[in-house]
Design a protein around this motif. Structure first.
Motif, PDB file in Angstrom:
ATOM      1  N   GLY A 208      52.589  34.542  38.296  1.00  0.00           N
ATOM      2  CA  GLY A 208      52.855  33.966  36.977  1.00  0.00           C
ATOM      3  C   GLY A 208      54.347  33.740  36.855  1.00  0.00           C
ATOM      4  N   LYS A 225      50.011  30.703  35.517  1.00  0.00           N
ATOM      5  CA  LYS A 225      49.306  31.983  35.367  1.00  0.00           C
ATOM      6  C   LYS A 225      48.198  32.020  36.412  1.00  0.00           C
ATOM      7  N   GLU A 226      48.093  33.095  37.115  1.00  0.00           N
ATOM      8  CA  GLU A 226      47.033  33.265  38.129  1.00  0.00           C
ATOM      9  C   GLU A 226      46.889  32.037  39.033  1.00  0.00           C
ATOM     10  N   PRO A 324      56.163  36.177  32.305  1.00  0.00           N
ATOM     11  CA  PRO A 324      55.446  36.600  33.508  1.00  0.00           C
ATOM     12  C   PRO A 324      56.357  37.235  34.559  1.00  0.00           C
TER      13      PRO A 324
END
Ligand SMILES: Nc1ncnc2c1ncn2[C@@H]1O[C@H](COP(=O)(O)OP(=O)(O)OP(=O)(O)O)[C@@H](O)[C@H]1O
Ligand SMILES: [Mg+2]
Length: 413
Positions: A208, A225-226, A324
């Motif tokens: 992230g 993200k991910e 993140p």
């Protein structure tokens, strides 16, 4: 010199930035190797904050960039360009759609996954064109979340996608400058996503991270993200604000202020030599004056602190509770400003990396600078999505876009 074969494919990328327009032409050979065969750039006229304010000037800007890139290629490459777009007229949302509901369990083949992603496209919106629909996750039978359902069985499948769109009128106005140069447009790509292709590592995507592309009059933000892009937005502040501030504070023309910013600019007054002086040329009969480098750094520090506040606000408006772990990856011409990394670290407790296109086989050193991240990323994007064309055309752009977006140009799964 390598001989050109019929299997070679040519790609053209055009980054129409508010400050500079860059065109890059690349060739991919039969073995998949990318070679940059032409690079051209010019100062942009006719565009501000991603919006066209003078059609004729922007057309001429694109002409100059394309012409200077093509002069090295020995041939005219008119296969269609991938064009970077930005501005506050670009926005994003994430959509979740039930893509399969069956009484029997079904196997997820590549074709079925493709159909499911296509069925998750948002409903038509009269005012916006959809630039990208990027699948970010699949939920099978309400509990099995996966990024790659290939080969799995399920009765129900929900698809979550990241959708990036742009106001139709703004897109139409921008693409005119390309069509007017007798060049088709194979894809309009959000510049933040293009820059990400060139500078973000796989690990950063997985952990992230936040990509910031500081240009002349905009800052593009993409949150990953991910492993997938999850939020895209643009704030209307770029490095030009610093130049404007210096012009006002020192009472000098914009062009002189720009030179002082590039040669002596720093955003941490505490890090510059306290006694170093700069000679500022006189303007309209006024005598030249001497100012301390530190006095130039003070307004820059204020402006960039405000910029960082707006960036943080932009990230927060995504709904993300904390920055993140992969941190901030900062690129774009504005990231050349000395002291930027220190200023960010002073304010935010996360990793910061100043990034430029790097580690890409065959990339000339000339392009390994942050101001080329978007243009290089556009070319990588073009190669990655080869065969998928939006085929924007000059005539009836809207119906073309709608037809094609209902099936062809979308992210491959
Ligand atoms: N060494 C430097 N210090 C400070 N600013 C710099 C430096 N080098 C370039 N810049 C600034 O970077 C900006 C141009 O960056 P870039 O080419 O990425 O912008 P752009 O893509 O044209 O604009 P946008 O992305 O906003 O449409 C200019 O404002 C320029 O002054
Ligand atoms: Mg830019």
């Amino acid at each position: 010199m390598k001989e050109v074969t019929v299997k070679d494919k040519f790609y053209t990328a055009i980054d129409i930035g508010s400050g500079n327009t860059i065109a890059i032409i690349g060739r991919v050979g039969s073995e998949g190797e990318l070679k940059i065969i032409g690079v051209g750039g010019t100062v942009t006229r006719g565009l501000n904050k991603g919006l066209v304010d003078d059609v004729a000037e922007l057309k001429e800007t694109v002409r100059l960039a394309l012409e200077s890139a093509q002069q090295y290629t020995g041939r005219t490459v008119l296969d269609g360009a991938y064009v970077g777009v930005t501005g506050q007229c670009v926005s994003s949302m994430n959509v979740m759609n039930l893509a399969l509901q069956s009484s029997e369990s079904e196997i997820m083949t590549a074709a079925r996954i493709k159909n499911m992603v296509e069925s998750s496209y948002p409903a038509e919106d009269q005012d916006n064109e959809i630039l990208h629909v990027i699948p970010i996750g699949f939920t099978l039978d309400s509990y099995n979340r996966t990024r790659n359902p290939l080969g799995l069985h399920a009765k129900t499948v929900e698809v979550e996608s990241h959708v990036v769109k742009m106001e139709s009128v703004a897109l139409k106005n921008l693409l005119k400058s390309v069509f007017a140069n007798k060049m088709n447009v194979n894809g309009a790509v959000f510049q933040g996503l293009a820059a990400s292709e060139a500078v973000i590592t796989g690990d950063e995507r997985e952990m992230g991270c936040v990509l910031l592309d500081i240009g002349d009059s905009t800052t593009d933000i993409v949150i990953f993200k991910e492993g997938s892009p999850w939020y895209s937005t643009v704030i209307p502040i770029g490095s030009q604000m610093i130049t404007r501030d210096l012009a006002a504070v020192l009472n000098i023309p914009f062009s002189v202020a720009e030179e002082i910013k590039i040669k002596h600019g720093h955003c941490m007054p505490s890090m510059v030599n306290a006694t170093e002086e700069i000679i500022v040329p006189g303007f309209q009969g006024a005598n030249k004056k001497v100012v301390l480098t530190r006095d130039v750094a003070v307004p820059i520090h204020s402006r960039m602190t405000e910029w960082l506040r707006l960036v943080t606000q932009g990230v927060a408006s995504s709904g993300l509770r904390a920055m993140p772990n992969g941190g901030l990856i900062v690129t774009g011409g504005g990231s050349n400003l000395p002291g930027l990394e220190a200023l960010i670290k002073d304010n935010l407790e996360i990793p910061v990396r100043l990034a430029f296109p790097h580690g890409i086989k065959g990339l000339p050193t000339q392009l390994q600078k942050p101001e080329y991240s978007v243009a290089v990323g556009l070319l990588l994007w073009a190669v990655k999505h080869q065969g998928q064309k939006q085929n924007y055309s000059q005539d009836n752009i809207f119906s073309q876009i709608k037809n094609i977006l209902s099936g062809k140009e979308r992210m491959a799964v």
